[in-house]
Write an enzyme that holds these catalytic residues in place. Structure first.
Site, short mmCIF file in Angstrom:
data_model
loop_
_atom_site.label_atom_id
_atom_site.label_comp_id
_atom_site.label_asym_id
_atom_site.label_seq_id
_atom_site.Cartn_x
_atom_site.Cartn_y
_atom_site.Cartn_z
N LYS A 278 0.83 -1.21 0.00
CA LYS A 278 0.00 0.00 0.00
C LYS A 278 0.86 1.26 0.00
CE LYS A 278 -3.75 0.19 2.53
NZ LYS A 278 -4.70 0.33 3.67
N GLU A 284 10.29 -5.76 3.99
CA GLU A 284 10.54 -7.06 3.38
C GLU A 284 10.10 -7.07 1.92
OE1 GLU A 284 9.03 -7.81 7.68
OE2 GLU A 284 8.61 -6.46 6.02
N GLY A 338 -5.10 -4.76 5.52
CA GLY A 338 -4.29 -5.75 4.80
C GLY A 338 -4.86 -7.14 4.82
N ARG A 339 -5.26 -7.64 5.99
CA ARG A 339 -5.76 -9.01 6.09
C ARG A 339 -7.16 -9.16 5.50
NH1 ARG A 339 -5.23 -6.29 10.58
NH2 ARG A 339 -6.91 -5.97 12.07
N GLU A 425 -4.76 -11.39 14.30
CA GLU A 425 -4.33 -10.00 14.15
C GLU A 425 -5.49 -9.04 14.41
OE1 GLU A 425 -1.00 -8.81 11.29
OE2 GLU A 425 -2.77 -7.98 10.28
N HIS A 456 -3.09 -37.49 11.95
CA HIS A 456 -1.84 -38.17 12.27
C HIS A 456 -0.82 -37.19 12.84
CE1 HIS A 456 -3.00 -42.00 10.37
NE2 HIS A 456 -3.70 -41.22 9.56
N LYS A 581 8.91 -4.48 14.24
CA LYS A 581 9.46 -3.84 13.05
C LYS A 581 10.42 -2.71 13.42
CE LYS A 581 5.51 -4.71 9.98
NZ LYS A 581 4.49 -4.06 9.12
#
Length: 648
Positions: A278, A284, A338-339, A425, A456, A581
């Site tokens: 954005k 990153e 964002g999510r 979040e 399993h 961050k």
């Protein structure tokens, strides 16, 4: 007591879904207990907030104003649920599940979705008390405020309108006096035009070749949501055909191994790169973007960026400075978290390039269908609301801090990871929207794995260890049909047999009486005993088409919104991710200083002893390493590393 009893008997839950005829003494007892408990709660804390009651002798208006500011945990409705836990804890699901009327009352259907809540530790009374709590929390008012574009994200002073991203053209939603739906469709039309030109071979790369491979660079919500949808649609037969000859990969982790994995086997001449950020400042993402830009330009020259790189961003200035033509930038808005952004250009652009825009329209229509259901359905029929209320019941009232999301469908392998971010979040908060400490724990720990893999792995714990509410997701029609000759059932039938059996095994368990009847040796009985009474919800989808994937996404997004509204937390900011961050930026600066000046991190650099020693250990280890010459993804003339020093 009489007043509370009347309130329950005339309730929406009771009237809409349950007959008034008691079936057994146990049911009668539950009703009598329900009638008593809310009044008992009022008696305990009636001074806190009785403004909703019409009894005489009310307190002064100033006292009422003060009471209304108290957290919901001090309300009569909350305390009634607290008292009610004692009754529910005395009941076992193996007994509750034989009651067909109860099962019918706890099943919901909407437009192909079938959701069974009957394996939750709830009674008719529980559900009504939860609906009462929803009224106290003003859930409908908060939902309406979200859909209306009000700035309910108060810490960032923003609207929350991911639901507008999937609205039809003719709907209207106003933010600060402006209808945002035309803006949404302006971006969608631009995505359609661009994706059609790329897919049709009209948009060519720098050397005149069609762009058949896409690398989407983003992190967090710019990665998990689109990856989940891509994985879910990959083997849907129509989508599979539309994606033939194309590849879509995602690059999120700044770890160079992830870069190598994303680029492995790709040809720069046929690769299109989407940088998703954005602000175009995410550390990153931008480092990965610069790395891939170097990979492209080393082969094709600087001018190739204009043809091989596009952006999803709102910061056109930085997009231009990076070398991407702002005309090739696809925008979204600050009211898209964002999510919650998979239905924006963040997800629609890469997915439309892979599967075609028409399939993404189907996906958006499915999400919009659930948005409408969430917005309009009465709470007793509202699937996302009921899912949210039951999560609160399990976590806050019954103390179960985890949720297992268990899709019995390999195509949904990435769904638990996406919902993990959406939920944790959003509602993993310690203060209310007003900044006051919460008097209870909000949020849950989400994890999951497709069945039967999880069986399993961690099912041992959920069967005989901690109580973990489970959410089983099954599909009637598999994306891939395999029925071997001579087998009793098809492969998908076998998978779904486990889907049905595991929910029952958790609920019913196996006691010592049954084990002895099976001649199990006495010394093994404690080990083979299953307590049961472990809650789950079962969700059955008719298929896993793009439309159904959209429904599933919106179902969980709106469920999480419900939890935030009920707990009175801001489910749309994420300040908890910021501190790490900031500290990483400081470490980055000091690591650069230490390397360029050939010195160790010292006590004067301000790190605590543990961090200082670990950084020095890391730097000492890096100095001793000899890397093999990187020949696969990045040749030595592109990078500066220990193995390539001789060439620099």
């Amino acid at each position: 007591m009489q007043q509370a009893a009347i309130a329950l008997q005339s309730s929406s839950w009771h009237g809409a879904h349950l007959h008034t005829r008691p079936q057994a003494g146990r049911r009668q007892h539950a009703r009598r207990g329900a009638a008593v408990q809310p009044q008992a709660a009022f008696a305990q804390i009636g001074h806190t907030d009785t403004s909703h009651m019409s009894s005489a002798g009310s307190s002064s208006s100033s006292s009422q104003r003060e009471a209304k500011r108290l957290p919901i945990a001090y309300s009569p409705e909350w305390m009634a649920l607290r008292e009610h836990t004692k009754e529910v804890e005395s009941l076992h699901l193996r007994d509750l599940l034989v009651d067909e009327e109860r099962t019918d009352s706890l099943v919901r259907e909407h437009n192909g979705l079938y959701v069974d809540f009957s394996r939750q530790n709830v009674t008719e009374t529980t559900m009504q008390l939860l609906l009462n709590l929803a009224e106290r929390a003003k859930l409908r008012t908060k939902m309406n405020a979200m859909f209306a574009g009000e700035h309910i994200n108060n810490t960032e002073d923003r609207a929350v309108l991911h639901t507008a991203l999937r609205m039809p053209r003719d709907e209207e939603v106003y933010v600060e006096g402006e209808n945002v739906v035309p803006d949404v469709w302006s971006v969608l039309d631009k995505i359609k035009d661009f994706s059609d030109r790329v897919r049709d071979g009209e948009w060519l790369g720098a050397t005149g070749k069609p762009l058949t491979d896409v690398v989407a660079i983003g992190i967090g919500g710019s990665y998990l949501g689109p990856l989940f949808v891509h994985t879910a649609m990959q083997f849907d037969e129509p989508c599979k055909e539309l994606a033939r000859g194309r590849r879509l990969r995602f690059l999120a982790n700044v770890d160079p191994v992830d870069v190598a994995k994303a680029l492995n086997g790709l040809n720069p001449e046929t690769t299109l790169v989407i940088v998703i950020s954005k602000t175009f400042t995410t550390t990153e993402t931008m480092l990965n973007a610069r790395t891939v830009r170097t990979w492209l330009t080393a082969e094709l020259g600087q001018e190739a960026v204009a043809k091989h790189m596009v952006a999803v961003s709102t910061n056109l200035k930085l997009v231009r400075e990076f070398g991407i033509d702002p005309e090739n930038a696809f925008g979204f808005w600050d009211w898209v978290g964002g999510r919650y952004s998979v239905t924006s250009a963040v997800g629609i652009l890469p997915l439309a390039l892979q599967y075609g825009f028409e399939k993404m329209e189907e996906f958006l229509q499915g999400a919009h269908d659930i948005d409408c259901h969430y917005r309009d359905a009465p709470f007793q029929d509202n699937i996302p609301v009921l899912m949210g209320l039951l999560s609160i019941w399990n976590s806050t009232f019954l103390g179960r801090s985890s949720v297992a999301v268990l899709p019995y469908c390999q195509a949904l392998a990435k769904f638990p990871s996406h919902i993990q971010q959406v939920a944790m979040e959003s509602v993993g908060k310690q203060v209310s929207v007003d900044g006051e400490p919460l008097p209870f724990k909000a949020g849950e720990i989400y994890f999951g794995e497709p069945g039967t893999n999880g069986q399993h792995s961690f099912y041992q714990l959920i069967h005989q260890g901690r109580v973990v509410p489970c959410e089983f997701i099954g599909v009637v029609k598999s994306q891939q049909s395999v029925y071997l000759k001579g087998e009793l059932v098809s492969n998908h039938d076998e998978l779904m047999c486990n889907f049905f059996a595991q929910a029952d095994a958790l609920a019913i368990g196996k006691d010592s009486v049954t084990l002895r009847a099976e001649n199990v040796p006495e010394y093994l009985i404690p080990h083979k005993t299953f307590s049961g009474n472990r809650p789950s919800t079962s969700l059955l989808l008719p298929s896993l088409s793009p439309y159904r994937v959209g429904q599933l996404l919106a179902l969980y997004e709106n469920r999480v919104a419900t939890q935030g509204f009920m707990w009175n937390v801001n489910a749309f900011d994420q300040w908890g991710v910021e501190l790490g961050k900031v500290l990483a930026s400081r470490v980055r600066t000091m690591m650069h200083t230490a390397r360029t000046r050939s010195r160790r991190i010292t006590i004067t650099d301000g790190f605590n002893p543990s961090t200082r020693k670990m950084i020095n250990r890391y730097l000492d280890g890096k100095n001793q390493m000899l890397y093999p010459e990187p020949q696969d993804i990045f040749p030595c003339d592109l990078i500066h590393s220990e193995g390539c020093e001789a060439r620099w």
